[in-house]
Enzyme design. Structure first.
Site, PDB file in Angstrom:
ATOM      1  N   ARG A  93       0.884  -1.176  -0.141  1.00  0.00           N
ATOM      2  CA  ARG A  93       0.057  -0.079  -0.056  1.00  0.00           C
ATOM      3  C   ARG A  93       0.828   1.216   0.081  1.00  0.00           C
ATOM      4  O   ARG A  93       1.575   1.302   0.776  1.00  0.00           O
ATOM      5  CB  ARG A  93      -1.008  -0.075   1.270  1.00  0.00           C
ATOM      6  CG  ARG A  93      -1.901   1.269   1.355  1.00  0.00           C
ATOM      7  CD  ARG A  93      -2.991   1.109   2.243  1.00  0.00           C
ATOM      8  NE  ARG A  93      -2.315   1.345   3.528  1.00  0.00           N
ATOM      9  CZ  ARG A  93      -3.067   1.434   4.855  1.00  0.00           C
ATOM     10  NH1 ARG A  93      -4.459   1.342   4.591  1.00  0.00           N
ATOM     11  NH2 ARG A  93      -2.588   1.525   5.931  1.00  0.00           N
ATOM     12  N   VAL A 121       1.471   8.044  -5.196  1.00  0.00           N
ATOM     13  CA  VAL A 121       2.392   7.891  -6.460  1.00  0.00           C
ATOM     14  C   VAL A 121       2.476   6.498  -6.600  1.00  0.00           C
ATOM     15  O   VAL A 121       2.673   5.849  -7.908  1.00  0.00           O
ATOM     16  CB  VAL A 121       4.029   8.687  -6.136  1.00  0.00           C
ATOM     17  CG1 VAL A 121       4.846   8.289  -7.048  1.00  0.00           C
ATOM     18  CG2 VAL A 121       3.713  10.013  -6.119  1.00  0.00           C
ATOM     19  N   GLY A 122       2.794   5.693  -5.684  1.00  0.00           N
ATOM     20  CA  GLY A 122       3.208   4.317  -5.691  1.00  0.00           C
ATOM     21  C   GLY A 122       2.221   3.403  -6.425  1.00  0.00           C
ATOM     22  O   GLY A 122       2.692   2.733  -7.538  1.00  0.00           O
ATOM     23  N   GLY A 123       1.008   3.329  -6.334  1.00  0.00           N
ATOM     24  CA  GLY A 123       0.085   2.726  -6.945  1.00  0.00           C
ATOM     25  C   GLY A 123      -0.313   3.556  -8.332  1.00  0.00           C
ATOM     26  O   GLY A 123      -0.536   2.892  -9.510  1.00  0.00           O
ATOM     27  N   HIS A 124      -0.449   4.816  -8.233  1.00  0.00           N
ATOM     28  CA  HIS A 124      -0.818   5.515  -9.706  1.00  0.00           C
ATOM     29  C   HIS A 124      -0.224   5.510 -10.869  1.00  0.00           C
ATOM     30  O   HIS A 124      -0.698   5.241 -11.587  1.00  0.00           O
ATOM     31  CB  HIS A 124      -0.862   7.070  -8.918  1.00  0.00           C
ATOM     32  CG  HIS A 124      -1.516   7.930  -9.879  1.00  0.00           C
ATOM     33  ND1 HIS A 124      -2.751   8.091 -10.347  1.00  0.00           N
ATOM     34  CD2 HIS A 124      -0.881   8.979 -10.794  1.00  0.00           C
ATOM     35  CE1 HIS A 124      -2.953   9.271 -11.348  1.00  0.00           C
ATOM     36  NE2 HIS A 124      -1.722   9.633 -11.549  1.00  0.00           N
ATOM     37  N   TYR A 142      -3.429   9.080 -15.038  1.00  0.00           N
ATOM     38  CA  TYR A 142      -3.696  10.109 -16.177  1.00  0.00           C
ATOM     39  C   TYR A 142      -4.080  11.364 -15.342  1.00  0.00           C
ATOM     40  O   TYR A 142      -4.748  11.444 -14.094  1.00  0.00           O
ATOM     41  CB  TYR A 142      -4.539   9.670 -17.058  1.00  0.00           C
ATOM     42  CG  TYR A 142      -6.190  10.002 -16.564  1.00  0.00           C
ATOM     43  CD1 TYR A 142      -6.681  11.004 -16.834  1.00  0.00           C
ATOM     44  CD2 TYR A 142      -6.566   8.923 -15.804  1.00  0.00           C
ATOM     45  CE1 TYR A 142      -7.814  11.394 -16.383  1.00  0.00           C
ATOM     46  CE2 TYR A 142      -7.773   9.221 -15.138  1.00  0.00           C
ATOM     47  CZ  TYR A 142      -8.635  10.368 -15.508  1.00  0.00           C
ATOM     48  OH  TYR A 142      -9.790  10.696 -14.931  1.00  0.00           O
ATOM     49  N   ASN A 193      -6.562   1.723 -13.196  1.00  0.00           N
ATOM     50  CA  ASN A 193      -6.359   2.362 -11.858  1.00  0.00           C
ATOM     51  C   ASN A 193      -7.842   2.704 -11.350  1.00  0.00           C
ATOM     52  O   ASN A 193      -8.070   3.105 -10.229  1.00  0.00           O
ATOM     53  CB  ASN A 193      -5.892   3.667 -12.181  1.00  0.00           C
ATOM     54  CG  ASN A 193      -4.279   3.727 -11.540  1.00  0.00           C
ATOM     55  OD1 ASN A 193      -3.825   2.742 -11.216  1.00  0.00           O
ATOM     56  ND2 ASN A 193      -3.449   4.609 -12.167  1.00  0.00           N
ATOM     57  N   TYR A 194      -8.779   2.239 -12.191  1.00  0.00           N
ATOM     58  CA  TYR A 194     -10.148   2.430 -11.602  1.00  0.00           C
ATOM     59  C   TYR A 194     -10.709   0.904 -11.263  1.00  0.00           C
ATOM     60  O   TYR A 194     -11.509   0.341 -11.915  1.00  0.00           O
ATOM     61  CB  TYR A 194     -11.197   2.995 -12.848  1.00  0.00           C
ATOM     62  CG  TYR A 194     -11.025   4.535 -12.842  1.00  0.00           C
ATOM     63  CD1 TYR A 194     -10.247   5.339 -12.068  1.00  0.00           C
ATOM     64  CD2 TYR A 194     -11.713   5.043 -14.183  1.00  0.00           C
ATOM     65  CE1 TYR A 194     -10.118   6.643 -12.415  1.00  0.00           C
ATOM     66  CE2 TYR A 194     -11.543   6.437 -14.387  1.00  0.00           C
ATOM     67  CZ  TYR A 194     -10.670   7.146 -13.849  1.00  0.00           C
ATOM     68  OH  TYR A 194     -10.553   8.660 -13.904  1.00  0.00           O
TER      69      TYR A 194
HETATM   70  C1  LIG Z   1     -10.174  10.259  -5.151  1.00  0.00           C
HETATM   71  C2  LIG Z   1      -9.455   9.726  -6.015  1.00  0.00           C
HETATM   72  C3  LIG Z   1      -9.008  10.235  -7.191  1.00  0.00           C
HETATM   73  C4  LIG Z   1      -8.351   9.732  -8.274  1.00  0.00           C
HETATM   74  N1  LIG Z   1      -8.141  10.354  -9.478  1.00  0.00           N
HETATM   75  C5  LIG Z   1      -7.403   9.566 -10.485  1.00  0.00           C
HETATM   76  C6  LIG Z   1      -6.860  10.500 -11.529  1.00  0.00           C
HETATM   77  O1  LIG Z   1      -7.070  11.717 -11.731  1.00  0.00           O
HETATM   78  N2  LIG Z   1      -6.129   9.574 -12.519  1.00  0.00           N
HETATM   79  C7  LIG Z   1      -5.965   8.377 -12.335  1.00  0.00           C
HETATM   80  O2  LIG Z   1      -5.365   7.841 -13.039  1.00  0.00           O
HETATM   81  N3  LIG Z   1      -6.398   7.549 -11.088  1.00  0.00           N
HETATM   82  C8  LIG Z   1      -7.011   8.207 -10.258  1.00  0.00           C
HETATM   83  N4  LIG Z   1      -7.549   7.597  -8.999  1.00  0.00           N
HETATM   84  C9  LIG Z   1      -7.164   6.154  -9.277  1.00  0.00           C
HETATM   85  C10 LIG Z   1      -5.514   6.060  -8.569  1.00  0.00           C
HETATM   86  O3  LIG Z   1      -4.672   6.395  -9.368  1.00  0.00           O
HETATM   87  C11 LIG Z   1      -5.554   4.682  -8.060  1.00  0.00           C
HETATM   88  O4  LIG Z   1      -6.364   4.105  -7.091  1.00  0.00           O
HETATM   89  C12 LIG Z   1      -3.987   4.413  -7.688  1.00  0.00           C
HETATM   90  O5  LIG Z   1      -4.040   2.994  -7.870  1.00  0.00           O
HETATM   91  C13 LIG Z   1      -3.764   4.748  -6.446  1.00  0.00           C
HETATM   92  O6  LIG Z   1      -2.515   4.510  -6.017  1.00  0.00           O
HETATM   93  P1  LIG Z   1      -2.196   4.725  -4.480  1.00  0.00           P
HETATM   94  O7  LIG Z   1      -0.842   4.331  -4.322  1.00  0.00           O
HETATM   95  O8  LIG Z   1      -2.986   5.824  -3.571  1.00  0.00           O
HETATM   96  O9  LIG Z   1      -3.060   3.411  -3.862  1.00  0.00           O
HETATM   97  P2  LIG Z   1      -2.899   1.935  -3.286  1.00  0.00           P
HETATM   98  O10 LIG Z   1      -4.333   1.818  -2.990  1.00  0.00           O
HETATM   99  O11 LIG Z   1      -1.836   2.125  -2.162  1.00  0.00           O
HETATM  100  O12 LIG Z   1      -2.284   0.937  -4.402  1.00  0.00           O
HETATM  101  C14 LIG Z   1      -3.165   0.662  -5.466  1.00  0.00           C
HETATM  102  C15 LIG Z   1      -2.469  -0.600  -6.371  1.00  0.00           C
HETATM  103  O13 LIG Z   1      -1.248  -0.536  -6.499  1.00  0.00           O
HETATM  104  C16 LIG Z   1      -0.194  -1.309  -5.775  1.00  0.00           C
HETATM  105  N5  LIG Z   1       0.927  -0.573  -5.294  1.00  0.00           N
HETATM  106  C17 LIG Z   1       0.706   0.382  -4.575  1.00  0.00           C
HETATM  107  N6  LIG Z   1       1.892   0.997  -4.243  1.00  0.00           N
HETATM  108  C18 LIG Z   1       3.029   0.073  -4.834  1.00  0.00           C
HETATM  109  C19 LIG Z   1       4.413   0.008  -4.784  1.00  0.00           C
HETATM  110  N7  LIG Z   1       5.272   0.843  -4.398  1.00  0.00           N
HETATM  111  N8  LIG Z   1       4.832  -1.098  -5.656  1.00  0.00           N
HETATM  112  C20 LIG Z   1       4.028  -1.782  -6.321  1.00  0.00           C
HETATM  113  N9  LIG Z   1       2.723  -1.841  -6.137  1.00  0.00           N
HETATM  114  C21 LIG Z   1       2.410  -0.890  -5.513  1.00  0.00           C
HETATM  115  C22 LIG Z   1      -1.155  -1.869  -4.855  1.00  0.00           C
HETATM  116  O14 LIG Z   1      -0.878  -3.151  -4.220  1.00  0.00           O
HETATM  117  C23 LIG Z   1      -2.765  -1.832  -5.381  1.00  0.00           C
HETATM  118  O15 LIG Z   1      -2.644  -2.923  -6.052  1.00  0.00           O
HETATM  119  C24 LIG Z   1      -8.115   8.310  -8.192  1.00  0.00           C
HETATM  120  C25 LIG Z   1      -8.644   7.506  -7.122  1.00  0.00           C
HETATM  121  C26 LIG Z   1      -9.277   8.344  -6.074  1.00  0.00           C
HETATM  122  C27 LIG Z   1      -9.549   7.399  -4.844  1.00  0.00           C
END
Ligand SMILES: Cc1cc2nc3c(=O)[nH]c(=O)nc-3n(C[C@H](O)[C@H](O)[C@H](O)COP(=O)(O)OP(=O)(O)OC[C@H]3O[C@@H](n4cnc5c(N)ncnc54)[C@H](O)[C@@H]3O)c2cc1C
Ligand SMILES: *[C@@H]1O[C@H](CO)[C@@H](O)[C@H](O)[C@H]1NC(C)=O
Ligand SMILES: *[C@@H]1O[C@H](CO)[C@@H](O)[C@H](O)[C@H]1NC(C)=O
Ligand SMILES: *[C@@H]1O[C@H](CO)[C@@H](O)[C@H](O)[C@H]1NC(C)=O
Ligand SMILES: *[C@@H]1O[C@H](CO)[C@@H](O)[C@H](O)[C@H]1NC(C)=O
Ligand SMILES: *[C@@H]1O[C@H](CO)[C@@H](O)[C@H](O)[C@H]1NC(C)=O
Ligand SMILES: *[C@@H]1O[C@H](CO)[C@@H](O)[C@H](O)[C@H]1NC(C)=O
Ligand SMILES: *[C@@H]1O[C@H](CO)[C@@H](O)[C@H](O)[C@H]1NC(C)=O
Length: 529
Positions: free
Chosen positions: A107, A178-181, A187, A471-472
């Site tokens: 996460r 940044v990590g998951g996004h 985008y 990412n959705y």
């Molecule tokens: C309010 C909101 C707005 C959003 N807006 C956008 C947007 O404008 N554009 C867009 O493209 N997306 C958008 N998203 C979706 C977002 O990009 C994804 O949910 C993204 O995966 C989030 O990254 P995170 O690190 O916060 O999530 P996390 O829940 O921490 O991780 C998401 C996924 O990535 C994996 N992951 C996380 N960190 C790592 C790592 N370090 N190494 C390997 N795998 C990892 C996790 O295991 C999981 O499968 C939005 C989501 C929300 C809730």
């Protein structure tokens, strides 16, 4: 029916009462012993560990839960939370999970729409990357190294501190991790000018299944390709990314205009479909369709909100709009000129006058969320648009958000990165339901709405496969149980997210993680040995 319920219930009791006491306690202790053994005593590695009996466990877990659906006492929880402070801790975590046969969930910002970074029906260790969040911006070279636990708002802020004319193409919401996004594609409103986050990624650090830290050179181009949109969590733990910064002008222009059905929203949306892919790539317009209840009038309608970022001044924007999209009827008074960082605050819906420091706030308010996605490749006829609007009014709460493609997105070949949704797509559509009411009944009501609307949209969107954006995250389109069918299961959602790139992702996975240590509910499956 009753019989099978009874069976499920009794096996459930069996699992609760026997397995954890008999098997899981020793393996949990052996995990801690392994951490100690593989780290230096001065690291105090056990101080990074939270078990359910620790008083901080709950708050550490909840800190990066961003969807109230997964914030319940009944939500399955990690056996252990581990919060590394440095890359070597990540290496030890991977090594020890493997040695003691534990699943690892990764996460970073916790924004996964289905919570799969911190929820699972299978017992697991949660690796929380939030403390690894340094950002190092090099304006001379127009690059930045950013660690996985940083948030998008922090990245934008640190770039802005050093330059008012640089940015990075990524999401609009500042608390996204940044990590998951990035590894999921990434985008935002620069996508028509500069593509996705992954199109501007030049290096990364990944901790692989053997606990090694690899960079682009040592991981090789195939694995580096895979983590640019294929989701790193199938391949390793990404600890940092090296980004190519992009140029933005001193002055950009934004607008947000709303049209209702009475103001010919259907006509405007209809025409927008024909122009969206082709219009000037300095312009990005997001269209949100929202059902609203006009209580005072006792009627229901749809509002169409057009939100734009233009990389230029308002005069130029107006001349483009007058020429190519006069149907919207944009006026100079609708346009606001500002710096790029102010446009980020505007897009993130902060009130006018908010200072950039607001981008450093790590804790947003959260609701119950459900998302689904689709791709639109052919304009929808006017009468069908009308029927979609009627359906949305009937359902009442599900919004549709159309994100414009074209520009740079159409120039990048489908196989360049795992993210395949390039030329030929007019819009990505997001289905969005947000609610604030606790309880399973409300949850079923809202989730069902998104599914009904998704089914209703079937004739109008991409087919064979019906594509989706990773990412959705949407578990409705398939789940992996890591059993004998894992490849067949993986292909179901894999083709939707990645089209033919799924096959190459499977090849890379089979090479780097043949035993499927890095499994999750929608990971890339390896081929059977
Ligand atoms: C309010 C909101 C707005 C959003 N807006 C956008 C947007 O404008 N554009 C867009 O493209 N997306 C958008 N998203 C979706 C977002 O990009 C994804 O949910 C993204 O995966 C989030 O990254 P995170 O690190 O916060 O999530 P996390 O829940 O921490 O991780 C998401 C996924 O990535 C994996 N992951 C996380 N960190 C790592 C790592 N370090 N190494 C390997 N795998 C990892 C996790 O295991 C999981 O499968 C939005 C989501 C929300 C809730
Ligand atoms: C909880 O865990 C933290 C980190 O491992 C540790 O420092 C603290 O002493 C623990 N507290 C309790 C009450 O166990
Ligand atoms: C709590 O966890 C620690 C390990 O951090 C363990 O030694 C201890 O036995 C646990 N206590 C209870 C009451 O389970
Ligand atoms: C989760 O629940 C806690 C209370 O138990 C609350 O403080 C927190 O804000 C909630 N978080 C989310 C994202 O719902
Ligand atoms: C986890 O279990 C719950 C309850 O049985 C079930 O509803 C859900 O679909 C399961 N999730 C996955 C991803 O298998
Ligand atoms: C820019 O990059 C080059 C080579 O990649 C490096 O030698 C140089 O030190 C960098 N410049 C700065 C200011 O760090
Ligand atoms: C913000 O508010 C000020 C004062 O009300 C106004 O002058 C300015 O134009 C506004 N800016 C934007 C971008 O709306
Ligand atoms: C889902 O919603 C539709 C339309 O409102 C309704 O007809 C249907 O019964 C609902 N299904 C479930 C399972 O709730």
């Amino acid at each position: 029916m009753e019989n099978s319920l009874f069976l499920t219930f009794s096996s459930f009791l069996f699992v609760i009462h026997f397995v954890p006491l008999a098997a899981s306690t020793p393996s949990y202790l052996s995990f801690l012993q392994c951490l100690s053994k593989h780290s230096h005593p001065s690291d105090h590695i056990l101080s990074r560990v939270y078990t359910p009996n620790n008083s901080s466990y709950k708050s550490v877990l909840q800190h990066y839960i961003r969807n109230q659906r997964f914030n319940r006492s009944t939500t399955p929880k990690p056996d252990i939370i581990f919060t590394p402070l440095q890359e070597s801790h990540v290496q030890v975590a991977v090594t020890c999970c493997r040695k003691t046969d534990k699943y690892l969930k990764i996460r970073s910002g916790g924004h996964d729409y289905e919570g799969i970074s911190y929820v699972s029906n299978i017992s697991f260790v949660l690796l929380d990357m939030s403390n690894l969040r340094s950002i190092d911006v090099d304006i001379q070279n127009e690059t930045a190294w950013v660690q996985a636990g940083a948030l998008l708002g922090e990245l934008y802020y640190r770039i802005w501190e050093k330059s008012k004319v640089h940015a990075f193409p990524a999401g609009v919401c500042p608390t996204v991790g940044v990590g998951g996004h990035i590894t999921g594609g990434g985008y935002g409103n620069l996508l028509r000018k500069y593509g996705l986050s992954v199109d501007n990624l030049i290096d990364a650090h990944i901790v692989d299944v053997h606990g090694r830290i690899l960079n682009r050179g040592s991981m090789g181009e195939d694995l580096f390709w895979a983590i640019r949109g294929g989701c790193g969590a199938s391949f390793g733990v990404i600890s940092a990314y090296k980004l190519r910064l992009v140029k933005v002008p001193d002055v950009v222009t934004v607008f947000r205009v709303v049209r209702t059905l009475e103001e010919t929203a259907i006509d405007i949306v209809y025409w927008w479909q024909f122009i969206a892919e082709k219009i000037d790539s300095n312009l990005f317009i997001r269209l949100a369709l929202k059902p609203i209840d006009e209580k005072q009038k006792g009627t229901k309608t749809i509002t169409a909100t057009f939100v734009a970022l233009f990389l230029g001044d308002s005069r130029e924007l107006l001349s483009i709009m007058d020429r190519d999209f006069p149907q919207l009827g944009l006026h100079i008074e609708d346009c606001k000129e500002m710096s790029w960082i102010e446009s980020e605050l505007f897009w993130a819906s902060f009130p006018n006058g908010t200072l950039p420091d607001a981008l450093l706030n790590r804790k947003p308010g959260a609701k119950f969320l459900k998302r689904k996605s689709d791709y639109l490749q052919k304009p929808i006829p006017k009468d069908k648009l009308k029927s979609i609007f009627d359906k949305m009014i009937e359902l009442g709460d599900t919004e549709l958000v159309f994100n414009q493609y074209g520009g740079r997105m159409s120039e990048i070949p489908e196989w360049e990165t795992p993210f395949p949704h390039r030329a030929g797509n007019i819009f990505k559509i997001q289905y969005a339901a947000n609610w604030g009411k606790e309880g399973k009944e409300a949850e079923n009501f809202y989730i069902n709405q998104t599914r009904v609307l998704y089914n209703y949209m079937t004739p109008f969107v991409s087919k064979s496969p019906r594509c989706a954006y990773l990412n959705y995250r949407d578990l409705d389109i398939g789940v992996n149980h890591n059993g004998n069918n894992r490849y067949i299961e993986g292909r179901v959602y894999g083709l939707k997210y990645f089209k033919d790139n799924f096959n190459k992702l499977v090849k890379v996975k089979t090479l780097v993680d043949p035993d499927n240590f890095f499994w999750n509910e929608q990971s890339i499956p390896p081929l059977a040995a």
